[in-house]
Design a protein around this motif. Structure first.
Motif, mmCIF file in Angstrom:
data_model
loop_
_atom_site.group_PDB
_atom_site.id
_atom_site.type_symbol
_atom_site.label_atom_id
_atom_site.label_comp_id
_atom_site.label_asym_id
_atom_site.label_seq_id
_atom_site.Cartn_x
_atom_site.Cartn_y
_atom_site.Cartn_z
ATOM 1 N N LYS A 24 3.057 4.836 1.233
ATOM 2 C CA LYS A 24 3.945 3.987 2.181
ATOM 3 C C LYS A 24 3.420 5.509 3.233
ATOM 4 O O LYS A 24 2.444 6.441 2.710
ATOM 5 C CB LYS A 24 5.313 5.692 1.494
ATOM 6 C CG LYS A 24 6.842 5.151 2.766
ATOM 7 C CD LYS A 24 7.639 5.352 2.244
ATOM 8 C CE LYS A 24 8.835 6.063 3.287
ATOM 9 N NZ LYS A 24 9.236 4.810 4.201
ATOM 10 N N GLN A 25 3.444 5.139 4.367
ATOM 11 C CA GLN A 25 2.700 6.191 5.792
ATOM 12 C C GLN A 25 4.025 6.728 6.169
ATOM 13 O O GLN A 25 4.427 6.519 6.732
ATOM 14 C CB GLN A 25 2.302 4.960 6.550
ATOM 15 C CG GLN A 25 1.300 3.974 6.187
ATOM 16 C CD GLN A 25 1.278 2.678 7.160
ATOM 17 O OE1 GLN A 25 1.671 2.651 8.419
ATOM 18 N NE2 GLN A 25 0.692 2.040 7.087
ATOM 19 N N GLY A 78 -3.471 11.906 8.437
ATOM 20 C CA GLY A 78 -4.241 10.597 8.616
ATOM 21 C C GLY A 78 -3.610 9.621 10.358
ATOM 22 O O GLY A 78 -2.131 9.362 10.417
ATOM 23 N N VAL A 79 -4.721 8.667 10.968
ATOM 24 C CA VAL A 79 -3.081 8.038 11.772
ATOM 25 C C VAL A 79 -3.302 6.487 11.456
ATOM 26 O O VAL A 79 -3.732 6.022 10.291
ATOM 27 C CB VAL A 79 -5.018 7.287 12.934
ATOM 28 C CG1 VAL A 79 -4.079 6.679 13.906
ATOM 29 C CG2 VAL A 79 -5.424 8.898 13.155
ATOM 30 N N HIS A 80 -1.782 5.932 11.523
ATOM 31 C CA HIS A 80 -1.333 4.197 11.269
ATOM 32 C C HIS A 80 -1.187 3.862 11.924
ATOM 33 O O HIS A 80 -1.105 3.701 13.196
ATOM 34 C CB HIS A 80 0.112 4.836 10.420
ATOM 35 C CG HIS A 80 -0.502 6.219 9.105
ATOM 36 N ND1 HIS A 80 0.523 6.878 9.450
ATOM 37 C CD2 HIS A 80 -0.994 5.453 7.934
ATOM 38 C CE1 HIS A 80 -0.072 7.206 8.155
ATOM 39 N NE2 HIS A 80 -0.854 6.760 7.426
ATOM 40 N N TYR A 81 -1.572 2.408 12.334
ATOM 41 C CA TYR A 81 -1.542 1.346 12.739
ATOM 42 C C TYR A 81 -0.502 -0.092 12.772
ATOM 43 O O TYR A 81 0.069 0.121 11.373
ATOM 44 C CB TYR A 81 -3.256 1.194 13.331
ATOM 45 C CG TYR A 81 -3.803 1.293 13.637
ATOM 46 C CD1 TYR A 81 -4.293 2.025 14.835
ATOM 47 C CD2 TYR A 81 -4.720 2.857 13.049
ATOM 48 C CE1 TYR A 81 -5.481 2.474 15.228
ATOM 49 C CE2 TYR A 81 -5.568 3.948 12.923
ATOM 50 C CZ TYR A 81 -6.202 4.062 14.565
ATOM 51 O OH TYR A 81 -7.143 4.844 15.205
ATOM 52 N N LEU A 82 0.162 -0.204 13.514
ATOM 53 C CA LEU A 82 0.822 -1.362 13.405
ATOM 54 C C LEU A 82 -0.263 -2.823 13.584
ATOM 55 O O LEU A 82 -1.482 -2.365 14.016
ATOM 56 C CB LEU A 82 1.779 -1.855 14.923
ATOM 57 C CG LEU A 82 2.788 -0.450 14.883
ATOM 58 C CD1 LEU A 82 3.445 -0.484 16.302
ATOM 59 C CD2 LEU A 82 3.768 -0.840 13.510
ATOM 60 N N PHE A 83 0.327 -4.038 13.620
ATOM 61 C CA PHE A 83 -0.657 -4.852 13.777
ATOM 62 C C PHE A 83 -0.596 -5.567 15.439
ATOM 63 O O PHE A 83 -0.854 -6.880 15.043
ATOM 64 C CB PHE A 83 -0.211 -5.602 13.105
ATOM 65 C CG PHE A 83 -0.865 -5.873 11.893
ATOM 66 C CD1 PHE A 83 -2.443 -6.249 10.608
ATOM 67 C CD2 PHE A 83 -0.185 -4.543 10.655
ATOM 68 C CE1 PHE A 83 -2.129 -6.100 9.302
ATOM 69 C CE2 PHE A 83 -0.557 -5.322 9.108
ATOM 70 C CZ PHE A 83 -1.764 -5.341 9.176
ATOM 71 N N SER A 84 0.126 -4.728 16.097
ATOM 72 C CA SER A 84 0.796 -5.417 17.529
ATOM 73 C C SER A 84 -0.765 -4.400 18.440
ATOM 74 O O SER A 84 -0.973 -3.506 17.905
ATOM 75 C CB SER A 84 1.454 -5.472 18.007
ATOM 76 O OG SER A 84 2.422 -4.058 17.396
ATOM 77 N N PRO A 85 -0.848 -5.697 19.462
ATOM 78 C CA PRO A 85 -1.903 -5.127 20.199
ATOM 79 C C PRO A 85 -1.830 -3.801 21.336
ATOM 80 O O PRO A 85 -0.175 -4.063 21.356
ATOM 81 C CB PRO A 85 -2.660 -6.115 21.108
ATOM 82 C CG PRO A 85 -1.497 -6.841 20.953
ATOM 83 C CD PRO A 85 -0.907 -7.173 19.538
ATOM 84 N N LYS A 86 -2.531 -3.245 21.995
ATOM 85 C CA LYS A 86 -1.835 -2.285 22.460
ATOM 86 C C LYS A 86 -1.104 -1.900 23.752
ATOM 87 O O LYS A 86 -1.343 -3.099 24.283
ATOM 88 C CB LYS A 86 -3.094 -0.947 23.256
ATOM 89 C CG LYS A 86 -2.687 0.784 22.975
ATOM 90 C CD LYS A 86 -4.325 1.016 22.687
ATOM 91 C CE LYS A 86 -3.794 2.402 22.862
ATOM 92 N NZ LYS A 86 -5.319 2.879 22.216
ATOM 93 N N PRO A 134 3.461 10.043 8.693
ATOM 94 C CA PRO A 134 2.933 11.004 9.863
ATOM 95 C C PRO A 134 2.732 12.136 9.775
ATOM 96 O O PRO A 134 3.116 12.960 8.868
ATOM 97 C CB PRO A 134 4.079 11.467 11.197
ATOM 98 C CG PRO A 134 5.373 10.845 10.080
ATOM 99 C CD PRO A 134 5.417 10.115 9.271
ATOM 100 N N THR A 163 0.914 -1.096 0.586
ATOM 101 C CA THR A 163 -0.089 0.190 -0.046
ATOM 102 C C THR A 163 1.242 1.409 0.139
ATOM 103 O O THR A 163 2.050 1.145 0.092
ATOM 104 C CB THR A 163 -0.689 0.057 1.170
ATOM 105 O OG1 THR A 163 -0.320 -0.358 2.403
ATOM 106 C CG2 THR A 163 -2.013 -1.077 1.009
#
Lengths: 173, 118
Positions: A159-160, A165-173, A162, A157
């Motif tokens: 490139k993200q 918008g908000v971007h997320y990792l695939f790990s839990p908080k 900063p 996808t």
């Protein structure tokens, strides 16, 4: 000593003096432009014969340019470039492929061996060259337009960055 | 995931390279996803003259690397570890993008399947 050698040379080739004197005469006497200019256009058969004799041609091979071209009585010689002439013939001037007293073509300055050869036969005809050129260009164009529908990139996808918008990792908080 | 035929087949669902994810980032997760955080300060990046296309989530590593280069010039071999850290970060970033692509692809295929059933 020198006189003996000169005598020997002259005696072994009696025409030598006459030939060389002719060349020097030609070079020393005819060096004004008007002397090199062709005569007026020949109209009668006698004038044609005289012009042919002047240029060292027979009456049959002598052919002047049309009068409207303003070349006077200058002969119309066959269009043969120096490159098309036989390189193995014993020319008097091998680099020009020309014999002594041979009339020059009216466009001889461009038909020299270092310039253009008007009578050159191409290895492939011009139509053949054109077909291959256009075939190559349009062939690659056809391949390009055919493969245009099959384009794909890498499976990623955008490139993200900063701030975009908000971007997320695939790990839990 | 990630093989070249994967992105070739994604054409069928109108998904291409460098597309943006279109689904809710939390959709399908049983836990709350961690947000990506920008470590480096924007003004620091500007003053270090790092071009905008390099001001991504790895730019604090890049900043460290550039500082190291400045310090140790011309003995750049001393910055090998900083460079390695930065490139590792970029690789993790790329893997994250690949994961997002695969998530997007699977969600679109699932959506099509559900629409077909309904």
């Amino acid at each position: 000593m020198a006189a003996t050698i000169l005598k020997k040379v002259v005696l072994s080739n009696p025409k030598l003096i006459g030939k060389n004197a002719g060349i020097f005469c030609l070079a020393a006497r005819n060096h004004w432009n008007y002397q090199y200019k062709p005569g007026p256009y020949p109209k009668t058969p006698e004038e044609r014969a005289a012009a042919a004799k002047k240029y060292g041609l027979t009456v049959e091979e002598y052919q002047p340019f049309p009068e409207s071209m303003c070349f006077g009585d200058y002969p119309k010689l066959p269009d043969i470039g120096a490159d098309s002439k036989d390189p193995h013939y014993p020319w008097d001037m091998p680099d020009l492929r020309r014999n002594f007293n041979e009339p020059l073509h009216v466009r001889s300055e461009i038909y020299g061996g270092d310039r253009y050869d008007i009578s050159m036969k191409p290895r492939f005809s011009v139509m053949h060259q054109l077909r291959w050129f256009l075939g190559t260009v349009f062939g690659f164009m056809a391949i390009y337009f055919y493969l245009d529908d099959y384009k794909f990139g890498r499976p990623v996808t955008a490139k993200q960055y900063p701030g975009q918008g908000v971007h997320y990792l695939f790990s839990p908080k | 995931m990630g093989q070249i035929m994967g992105s070739y087949d994604a054409k069928k669902i109108d998904l291409y390279m460098d597309d943006k994810p279109s689904f809710d980032p939390q959709a399908g997760f049983s836990y709350e996803r961690q947000k990506r955080e920008m470590v480096a300060n924007e003004t620091d990046l500007v003053s270090a003259r790092i071009p905008p296309e390099f001001r991504d989530y790895c730019s604090h590593y890049l900043l460290d690397y550039q500082v190291c280069r400045y310090k140790h010039m011309p003995f750049l071999y001393k910055c090998a570890h900083e460079k390695h850290e930065y490139l590792n970060c970029e690789q993790r970033d790329y893997i994250l993008r690949m994961k997002e692509f695969e998530r997007e692809r699977r969600l679109r295929v699932r959506e099509q399947r559900l629409v077909g059933v309904a």
